[in-house]
Design an enzyme around this catalytic site. Structure first.
Site: not given
Ligand code: NAD
Ligand code: MLT
Length: 310
Positions: A260, A278
């Site tokens: 990205e 994203h």
């Molecule tokens: P979180 O830490 O609350 O939840 C992640 C979950 O994944 C946990 O319950 C953990 O037990 C589980 N996990 C970890 N390793 C694992 C594995 N090997 N197998 C199965 N489960 C596993 O995090 P969250 O707040 O739910 O966010 C998750 C991810 O989403 C972030 O780390 C980020 O990368 C991504 N995210 C993306 C965006 C976006 O803009 N697209 C926005 C926010 C977050």
């Molecule tokens: C995050 O991990 O919070 C998301 O990917 C969103 C962002 O990067 O802005």
């Protein structure tokens, strides 16, 4: 000397207001590596989103650095060990964008089920083709959630209202907790075999990278639709393209990519793929929450005060 706060990506204006009175706020494009490294030389704090790599080299280029702030959830673009080894605090905003990210996953799931993006593009080109865009209902389908953390839970709660059967794979969650949510915890094999829709909500770690690869995609329920609004690379892109070409995977909703930014991917060739750049956290609400949260943490840290958990 007034401490320098370096903002390396777009940040909500309200967050900049929190910092502007006390600090010398400077801006740099965090994806322009030479400019970033030069600007870090004077920085007491740096604020990033997901596009800026704060690795060991970046930390070493910032002798005055006291805090790295990630205006969002995932810390996979920050070398936390390198920062900690230098005594640099790392803060993020772990709940700021979770609703937005869950809503984005649902938007992608519905768009994939109903061909929304492709049908819209076709109509705007002048094509009124109803039969071509026959979709599927979500009600009654099995939805597999991979990663039942903050976002996975919000996603599951919302999908429950669609009348779906929810299963999840997350070895770190207690079955009782999942049961409270009406979700049955299963192994990854069973989730792949049974799901009509799979949505990924994992952090990117060495363990999760490529978790859904060629071997896993060979065992999915034929016609599954896969959503990834977590991190690029959790689903292997080449293997996903092959599974889409074979029709084993009927569609995919992708908000994140291995590289990205990107404007080119073999996955973009499929009508059945809905792709967004994203945008999971790109809402007014999430950006305000993330920006304000990290701006307050940076301010406290640079003033030598206690920084509470965000
Ligand atoms: P979180 O830490 O609350 O939840 C992640 C979950 O994944 C946990 O319950 C953990 O037990 C589980 N996990 C970890 N390793 C694992 C594995 N090997 N197998 C199965 N489960 C596993 O995090 P969250 O707040 O739910 O966010 C998750 C991810 O989403 C972030 O780390 C980020 O990368 C991504 N995210 C993306 C965006 C976006 O803009 N697209 C926005 C926010 C977050
Ligand atoms: C995050 O991990 O919070 C998301 O990917 C969103 C962002 O990067 O802005």
């Amino acid at each position: 000397m007034t401490p320098v706060v370096l903002i390396a990506e777009e940040l909500a204006p309200a967050a900049i207001d929190v910092l502007a009175y006390d600090f010398d706020v400077r801006h740099v494009d965090g994806t322009d590596r030479p400019a970033l490294l030069t600007a870090l030389a004077d920085a007491d704090a740096v604020i990033v989103r997901s596009a800026t790599r704060v690795d060991a080299e970046a930390v070493a280029a910032a002798p005055r650095l006291k805090v790295v702030a990630r205006a969002g959830v995932g810390l996979d673009n920050v070398d936390v060990n390198a920062a900690t080894a230098r005594g640099v605090m790392v803060v993020n905003a772990p709940t700021s964008n979770i609703v937005s990210a869950a809503e984005q996953a649902i938007a992608l799931l519905l768009a994939v089920a109903r061909h929304t993006a492709d049908a819209s593009a076709a109509l705007k080109r002048g094509e009124w083709k109803r039969a071509r865009y026959t979709g599927v209902e979500v009600q009654g389908k099995t939805v597999g959630v991979v990663g039942l953390g903050r976002i996975g839970v919000l996603f599951a709660q919302r999908m429950a209202a669609f009348g779906t059967r929810l299963i999840a794979y997350d070895p770190y969650i207690q079955p009782a907790r999942a049961a409270q949510l009406g979700v049955r915890l299963v192994g990854l094999d069973e989730l792949l075999r049974e799901s009509d829709f799979i949505s990924i909500h994992l952090p990117r770690t060495p363990e999760t990278l490529g978790l859904i690869g060629e071997k896993e995609l060979a065992t999915v329920k034929p016609g599954v639709r896969i959503i990834n609004a977590a991190r690029g690379g959790l689903v292997d892109e080449r293997a996903l393209a092959e599974a889409l070409a074979e029709g084993r995977v009927a569609g995919a909703g992708l908000d994140v990519f291995v590289t990205e930014p990107t404007t080119e991917s073999p996955l973009f060739a499929f009508d059945t793929v809905v792709a967004t750049p994203h945008l999971g956290a790109s809402t007014v609400e999430a950006q305000d929450k993330a920006g304000l949260s990290v701006a307050r943490s940076v301010k406290l840290a640079l003033q030598g005060e206690f920084v509470p958990d965000a």
